[in-house]
Design a protein around this motif. Structure first.
Motif, PDB file in Angstrom:
ATOM      1  N   LEU A  70      -1.945  -3.697   2.550  1.00  0.00           N
ATOM      2  CA  LEU A  70      -1.717  -2.529   3.391  1.00  0.00           C
ATOM      3  C   LEU A  70      -2.920  -2.394   4.311  1.00  0.00           C
ATOM      4  CD1 LEU A  70      -0.138   0.059   4.129  1.00  0.00           C
ATOM      5  CD2 LEU A  70      -1.524   1.232   2.390  1.00  0.00           C
ATOM      6  N   THR A  71      -2.657  -2.363   5.611  1.00  0.00           N
ATOM      7  CA  THR A  71      -3.709  -2.127   6.604  1.00  0.00           C
ATOM      8  C   THR A  71      -3.559  -0.708   7.119  1.00  0.00           C
ATOM      9  OG1 THR A  71      -3.716  -4.453   7.267  1.00  0.00           O
ATOM     10  CG2 THR A  71      -4.709  -2.870   8.798  1.00  0.00           C
ATOM     11  N   ILE A  72      -4.661   0.021   7.105  1.00  0.00           N
ATOM     12  CA  ILE A  72      -4.705   1.400   7.589  1.00  0.00           C
ATOM     13  C   ILE A  72      -5.665   1.408   8.775  1.00  0.00           C
ATOM     14  CG2 ILE A  72      -5.219   3.796   6.993  1.00  0.00           C
ATOM     15  CD1 ILE A  72      -4.831   2.952   4.017  1.00  0.00           C
ATOM     16  N   ARG A  73      -5.178   1.817   9.935  1.00  0.00           N
ATOM     17  CA  ARG A  73      -5.957   1.761  11.180  1.00  0.00           C
ATOM     18  C   ARG A  73      -6.036   3.162  11.796  1.00  0.00           C
ATOM     19  NH1 ARG A  73      -7.162  -2.651  14.022  1.00  0.00           N
ATOM     20  NH2 ARG A  73      -5.702  -3.885  12.798  1.00  0.00           N
ATOM     21  N   ALA A  74      -7.238   3.549  12.223  1.00  0.00           N
ATOM     22  CA  ALA A  74      -7.442   4.891  12.782  1.00  0.00           C
ATOM     23  C   ALA A  74      -8.289   4.820  14.051  1.00  0.00           C
ATOM     24  CB  ALA A  74      -8.124   5.791  11.761  1.00  0.00           C
ATOM     25  N   ASP A  75      -8.141   5.814  14.884  1.00  0.00           N
ATOM     26  CA  ASP A  75      -8.906   5.956  16.121  1.00  0.00           C
ATOM     27  C   ASP A  75     -10.145   6.808  15.834  1.00  0.00           C
ATOM     28  OD1 ASP A  75      -9.958   6.596  18.606  1.00  0.00           O
ATOM     29  OD2 ASP A  75      -8.104   7.456  19.386  1.00  0.00           O
ATOM     30  N   PRO A  76     -11.345   6.238  15.957  1.00  0.00           N
ATOM     31  CA  PRO A  76     -12.562   6.994  15.637  1.00  0.00           C
ATOM     32  C   PRO A  76     -13.149   7.766  16.817  1.00  0.00           C
ATOM     33  CG  PRO A  76     -13.167   4.748  16.090  1.00  0.00           C
ATOM     34  CD  PRO A  76     -11.652   4.826  16.228  1.00  0.00           C
ATOM     35  N   SER A  77     -12.446   7.810  17.945  1.00  0.00           N
ATOM     36  CA  SER A  77     -13.047   8.379  19.156  1.00  0.00           C
ATOM     37  C   SER A  77     -13.403   9.854  19.056  1.00  0.00           C
ATOM     38  CB  SER A  77     -12.134   8.136  20.370  1.00  0.00           C
ATOM     39  OG  SER A  77     -10.889   8.762  20.198  1.00  0.00           O
TER      40      SER A  77
ATOM     41  N   LEU B  86      -9.038  -0.526   7.439  1.00  0.00           N
ATOM     42  CA  LEU B  86      -9.333  -1.010   6.094  1.00  0.00           C
ATOM     43  C   LEU B  86      -8.075  -1.639   5.541  1.00  0.00           C
ATOM     44  CD1 LEU B  86      -8.315   0.942   3.398  1.00  0.00           C
ATOM     45  CD2 LEU B  86      -9.630   2.540   4.764  1.00  0.00           C
ATOM     46  N   ARG B  87      -8.263  -2.606   4.667  1.00  0.00           N
ATOM     47  CA  ARG B  87      -7.142  -3.262   3.993  1.00  0.00           C
ATOM     48  C   ARG B  87      -7.318  -3.101   2.497  1.00  0.00           C
ATOM     49  NH1 ARG B  87      -7.921  -7.485   7.825  1.00  0.00           N
ATOM     50  NH2 ARG B  87      -6.360  -7.189   9.428  1.00  0.00           N
ATOM     51  N   THR B  88      -6.193  -2.929   1.846  1.00  0.00           N
ATOM     52  CA  THR B  88      -6.189  -2.834   0.399  1.00  0.00           C
ATOM     53  C   THR B  88      -4.951  -3.552  -0.133  1.00  0.00           C
ATOM     54  OG1 THR B  88      -6.423  -1.312  -1.464  1.00  0.00           O
ATOM     55  CG2 THR B  88      -5.018  -0.590   0.334  1.00  0.00           C
ATOM     56  N   GLU B  89      -5.038  -4.066  -1.335  1.00  0.00           N
ATOM     57  CA  GLU B  89      -3.911  -4.750  -1.936  1.00  0.00           C
ATOM     58  C   GLU B  89      -2.882  -3.735  -2.389  1.00  0.00           C
ATOM     59  OE1 GLU B  89      -4.892  -7.791  -4.835  1.00  0.00           O
ATOM     60  OE2 GLU B  89      -6.869  -7.986  -3.911  1.00  0.00           O
ATOM     61  N   LEU B  90      -1.613  -4.009  -2.098  1.00  0.00           N
ATOM     62  CA  LEU B  90      -0.535  -3.127  -2.534  1.00  0.00           C
ATOM     63  C   LEU B  90      -0.320  -3.288  -4.043  1.00  0.00           C
ATOM     64  CD1 LEU B  90       1.994  -3.705   0.340  1.00  0.00           C
ATOM     65  CD2 LEU B  90       0.764  -1.606  -0.158  1.00  0.00           C
ATOM     66  N   GLY B  91      -0.034  -2.192  -4.698  1.00  0.00           N
ATOM     67  CA  GLY B  91       0.269  -2.242  -6.119  1.00  0.00           C
ATOM     68  C   GLY B  91      -0.938  -2.327  -7.036  1.00  0.00           C
ATOM     69  N   VAL B  92      -2.130  -2.268  -6.470  1.00  0.00           N
ATOM     70  CA  VAL B  92      -3.350  -2.278  -7.286  1.00  0.00           C
ATOM     71  C   VAL B  92      -3.833  -0.843  -7.391  1.00  0.00           C
ATOM     72  CG1 VAL B  92      -5.719  -3.101  -7.474  1.00  0.00           C
ATOM     73  CG2 VAL B  92      -3.937  -4.596  -6.548  1.00  0.00           C
ATOM     74  N   PRO B  93      -3.795  -0.257  -8.591  1.00  0.00           N
ATOM     75  CA  PRO B  93      -4.210   1.136  -8.731  1.00  0.00           C
ATOM     76  C   PRO B  93      -5.716   1.291  -8.496  1.00  0.00           C
ATOM     77  CG  PRO B  93      -3.792   0.181 -10.875  1.00  0.00           C
ATOM     78  CD  PRO B  93      -3.403  -0.847  -9.858  1.00  0.00           C
ATOM     79  N   PRO B  94      -6.127   2.441  -7.973  1.00  0.00           N
ATOM     80  CA  PRO B  94      -7.567   2.672  -7.802  1.00  0.00           C
ATOM     81  C   PRO B  94      -8.266   2.700  -9.154  1.00  0.00           C
ATOM     82  CG  PRO B  94      -6.331   4.668  -7.359  1.00  0.00           C
ATOM     83  CD  PRO B  94      -5.320   3.576  -7.587  1.00  0.00           C
ATOM     84  N   ARG B  95      -9.510   2.260  -9.142  1.00  0.00           N
ATOM     85  CA  ARG B  95     -10.316   2.314 -10.373  1.00  0.00           C
ATOM     86  C   ARG B  95     -10.680   3.752 -10.663  1.00  0.00           C
ATOM     87  NH1 ARG B  95     -14.681  -1.868  -8.467  1.00  0.00           N
ATOM     88  NH2 ARG B  95     -13.520  -1.790  -6.553  1.00  0.00           N
ATOM     89  N   PRO B  96     -10.725   4.104 -11.946  1.00  0.00           N
ATOM     90  CA  PRO B  96     -11.079   5.494 -12.305  1.00  0.00           C
ATOM     91  C   PRO B  96     -12.517   5.838 -11.965  1.00  0.00           C
ATOM     92  CG  PRO B  96     -10.658   4.172 -14.279  1.00  0.00           C
ATOM     93  CD  PRO B  96     -10.421   3.296 -13.076  1.00  0.00           C
TER      94      PRO B  96
END
Length: 82
Positions: A31-38, A72-82
């Protein structure tokens, strides 16, 4: 490196920091999440970087016209670490 937030939390944080919802795209299990930082103020850049660091990879892209986006990119289906 910061602990992963999970996609929903990263999207919510980027929406709050940038003032608009980020774009998302799924491809090849990532999953790629892209944002405008302006519109990110100097005081909030540290928060923006902290969110980006929760991904498995992250960066900033600048076009030839000078338009910037952070991602940022993150793997799909990988739960966040506690």
């Amino acid at each position: 490196m910061n602990e992963p937030l999970g996609a929903a939390a990263a999207i919510a944080a980027l929406t709050e920091i940038t003032g608009q919802p980020p774009e998302t795209a799924e491809q090849d299990g990532l999953l790629t999440i892209r944002a405008d930082p302006s519109h990110v103020t100097n005081e909030h850049w540290h928060r923006l970087i902290a969110v980006l660091e929760t991904g498995t990879s992250y960066g900033m892209t600048t076009t030839a016209a000078g338009t910037r986006s952070v991602w940022l990119r993150t793997e799909l289906g990988v739960p966040p670490r506690p």
